[in-house]
Design an enzyme around this catalytic site. Structure first.
Site, PDB file in Angstrom:
ATOM      1  N   GLU A 164       0.709  -1.169  -0.022  1.00  0.00           N
ATOM      2  CA  GLU A 164       0.080  -0.050  -0.013  1.00  0.00           C
ATOM      3  C   GLU A 164       0.864   1.406   0.076  1.00  0.00           C
ATOM      4  OE1 GLU A 164      -4.144   1.750   2.332  1.00  0.00           O
ATOM      5  OE2 GLU A 164      -2.624   0.324   3.297  1.00  0.00           O
ATOM      6  N   ASP A 165       1.881   1.349   0.735  1.00  0.00           N
ATOM      7  CA  ASP A 165       2.517   2.579   1.113  1.00  0.00           C
ATOM      8  C   ASP A 165       3.994   2.631   0.327  1.00  0.00           C
ATOM      9  OD1 ASP A 165       0.690   2.978   2.819  1.00  0.00           O
ATOM     10  OD2 ASP A 165       2.015   2.625   4.739  1.00  0.00           O
TER      11      ASP A 165
END
Ligand code: MN
Length: 710
Positions: free
Chosen positions: A75-76
């Site tokens: 996600e990051d």
């Protein structure tokens, strides 16, 4: 928490898991997050490590821990899921992907339906392990919420309370639920939180002494009585639950709440065969109630009637436990180790295994049962030493890859704890047969979780079950009823016949009226009598549609039955007169009545009509046997009446026929009479009230009356 601290704890608690594999996931995540930092200014990697650490108490498997360390990577950062799959396998990749999907669950507004979000959350979790990771993730985020910009804090706290804490509660993971709720409380009601914690802190200082006193009192009592105890512990309740109690009772005084703290008695597990025994839990309760004064209506039996999330314990509140230190009532909870584990970890406490057959050949059922019994015993033993759990699991699951000394450690420990050599042999054999494999019941948990997701409709709010009560039969079977249900509902829920024949009801051994409102956990005994029958009045007491329908049905059937019986008797009389056999149970003779095939129900309908008087039985008999004629009765018994009486009767219409008086009802003035034209062409006089009349052909009646006196 630093990784090296986590690593030490991991090595101690889970010797069964490969440190190298966990290290690999850590190194990968650390590199991927690079110099990212959290709001707190700490390196980002601190977060996934903390999540993994929180998960340790939920008995994670290796992929779960690896996925926890990797959960924010896709996600990051730039890392793609495929890369994770290549390096750590599909299982880990699936869990990480599951976490990504859950990221869309964001409750933005206060009024958004929590229900919808909970449902979505559960529906999107493709694996119960994803739910565990997500809860651990949220717990760490809540623990560090003070670093998040203030305008975000409230939203996150509200979402956590509505979704995550609620799900933890539903799954029975109280360890996480309690901490999440208290953290939410702090951010959602800062003023109340501050006040309550200050009050509690003062109270707590005074109570520490009391709690130590109370636990040692109980320990001594149980020791004197020879009760084996694992642990007696005193504990403060969570702030949020105290706050809610204050709100609910509209009280602002802490002293008015009994259960700020509770004393918990944890007893050993007792297993006979593979059956868990609970008698010692109840006998311990008996000892407590004998030594202190139990408060009425404060006893809850969650052992016989567990909470929907599986929570089991006996709760009671007693006076006198604090000696001179404390005169207020104290809650005492009594449970076994197994119940305790279930209470802390909920669904995560289950690591039971199923036997799968490798070669397809089924293991014979006796062996299977023996094996399962021993397995259960092993699980119980392990509860005493949670640190060995990992090792024992591996010994069961992955025996071949275990080094010989490690096998020996586990086996020696088990023998030490009371497993017999024969029992050990049963496990060894089952495994060495080669056609057996042990599979964690992940599938079952998943199915359960999905079921939960599907049924999270509007009523599946946390208090879904508060709409329902659970009561017991004398055989301790649980009966679920809507709140407000009465003994009438209970009786019909047990069995229709129990309802129909109910004459009295006892609740906890006391007779109660039928409109008594049943309460959770009560034992209800219905006293029946064979000739008992329902009353129409019960309709006003029943809360369930099912009970009402059954009562209505009974009355409908009663009317119908009475008419069918009358009709059958009438037709039988005609059949006997024609020298034909009487009706059998299935009314077979009517099967093709009037050239039409008749179902049993239709045959009954014909008889019902006869009983109702809308059809004549004689007509039916004639249709059935058109050729048959009733033999003349040889000697009609004639009621010898005084000659004078004959002159007194007036027959309208058929005046020139001879009149005889029937012997069955002995007509005489002034009782009203009726005439019947017989086959022998006489007029037979009956009383109008005569029972014989019902069997006669209505068309042959003639009107008769007594002569008026001159
Ligand atoms: Mn995270």
């Amino acid at each position: 928490m630093s990784y090296s601290e986590f690593r030490l704890e991991l090595a101690r608690r889970r010797p069964d898991l490969s440190l190298e594999a966990v290290d690999a996931a850590y190194e990968f995540a650390k590199k991927a997050h690079g110099d990212q930092v959290r709001y707190s200014g700490e390196p980002y990697i601190v977060h996934p490590v903390s999540v993994a650490q929180i998960l340790l108490s939920l008995q994670p498997d290796l992929p779960t821990l690896q996925a926890a360390l990797l959960h924010d990577v896709t996600e990051d950062t730039e890392v793609k899921l495929e890369e994770i799959e290549k390096l750590f396998g599909t299982d880990v990749a699936r869990l990480v992907h599951g976490m990504d999907k859950l990221a869309v669950v964001k409750v933005r507004k206060e009024d958004e339906e929590a229900e919808k979000w909970k449902k979505m959350f559960l529906a999107m979790a493709n694996d119960v392990r994803v739910v565990f990771i997500k809860l651990a993730d949220r717990l760490h985020n809540m623990r560090t919420l003070q670093h998040v910009p203030p305008h975000k804090q409230e939203r996150i706290a509200r979402e956590t309370l509505l979704v995550h804490a609620a799900i933890a509660s539903r799954l029975g993971i109280y360890e996480i639920k309690g901490e999440l709720e208290d953290l939410c409380f702090r951010y959602l009601y800062p003023r109340e939180f501050a006040e309550l914690s200050q009050e509690l802190d003062e109270l707590r200082a005074r109570s520490e002494e009391y709690m130590a006193f109370a636990t040692s009192e109980l320990e001594q009592l149980l020791f004197r009585e020879g009760v084996e105890v694992e642990q007696v512990q005193g504990r403060f309740k969570h702030l949020w639950s105290i706050f809610q109690k204050l709100e609910k009772k509209d009280r602002h005084n802490l002293e008015s709440i009994y259960d700020l703290f509770a004393v918990r008695i944890i007893l050993p597990d007792v297993i006979r065969g593979s059956e868990e025994q609970v008698a010692h839990v109840y006998s311990t309760l008996g000892l407590i109630h004998g030594a202190y004064i139990p408060l009425q209506d404060r006893f809850k039996d969650y052992v016989a009637v567990p909470k929907p999330n599986g929570y089991r314990s006996l709760h009671t509140t007693v006076l006198g436990l604090g000696g001179d230190l404390y005169q207020e009532p104290t809650e005492v909870q009594i449970r076994t180790m197994g119940m305790h584990r279930q209470a802390e970890l909920g669904i995560a406490s289950h690591w039971s295994y199923k036997l799968g057959s490798k070669g397809g050949a089924a293991m014979d059922s006796k062996k299977q049962r023996l094996f399962e019994e021993v397995l259960k015993k092993v699980q119980v033993l392990v509860r005493r030493e949670p640190d060995l759990e990992g090792g024992v699991k591996q010994w069961l699951e992955d025996y071949q890859h275990l080094k010989v000394p490690d096998r020996k450690v586990v086996e020696d420990w088990l023998l030490d704890q009371g497993l017999t050599v024969d029992e050990l042999k049963i496990i060894r054999q089952a495994r060495s047969n080669g056609r057996l494999s042990l599979q964690p019941q992940v599938e079952e948990q998943l199915a359960w979780l999905r079921g939960l997701a599907e049924s999270t409709d509007a009523r599946m709010e946390l208090n879904l079950y508060s709409e329902h009560i659970f009561v017991l039969t004398p055989q301790r079977k649980v009966v679920e009823l809507p709140r407000g249900a009465t003994p009438v509902d209970f009786a019909y829920a047990v069995h229709t016949e129990v309802g129909n024949k109910m004459v009295n009801v006892k609740v906890n051994d006391r007779i109660v009226p039928f409109d008594y409102e049943l309460q959770n956990g009560e034992m209800v005994e219905v006293l029946t009598r064979n000739n008992g029958k329902p009353s129409r009045y019960w309709l006003s007491m029943a809360r369930t549609a099912s009970a009402k329908n059954k009562i209505r049905n009974w009355f409908h059937r009663q009317d119908k039955e009475a008419n069918v019986t009358a009709g059958r008797e009438l037709l039988n009389k005609d059949l006997v007169a024609l020298n034909k056999p009487v009706l059998d149970d299935k009314y077979t003779v009517l099967k093709n009545y009037a050239d039409k095939a008749r179902t049993l129900a239709e045959r009954e309908q014909i008889l019902e009509n006869v009983g109702l008087g809308t059809v004549s039985s004689t007509q039916i008999a004639k249709t059935l046997f058109p050729e048959a004629t009733a033999p003349e009765k040889k000697k009609e018994e004639v009621y010898k009446v005084p000659a004078a009486l004959t002159e007194k009767v007036v027959v309208t219409g058929e005046e020139n026929l001879p009149v005889v008086f029937s012997s069955c009802c002995k007509p005489k003035p002034p009782y009203p009479v009726i005439g019947y034209v017989t086959r022998g062409h006489s007029i037979r006089i009956h009383r109008l009230s005569c029972r014989e009349l019902t069997g006669l052909d209505g068309q042959r009646f003639v009107s008769v009356h007594w002569k008026e006196k001159n």
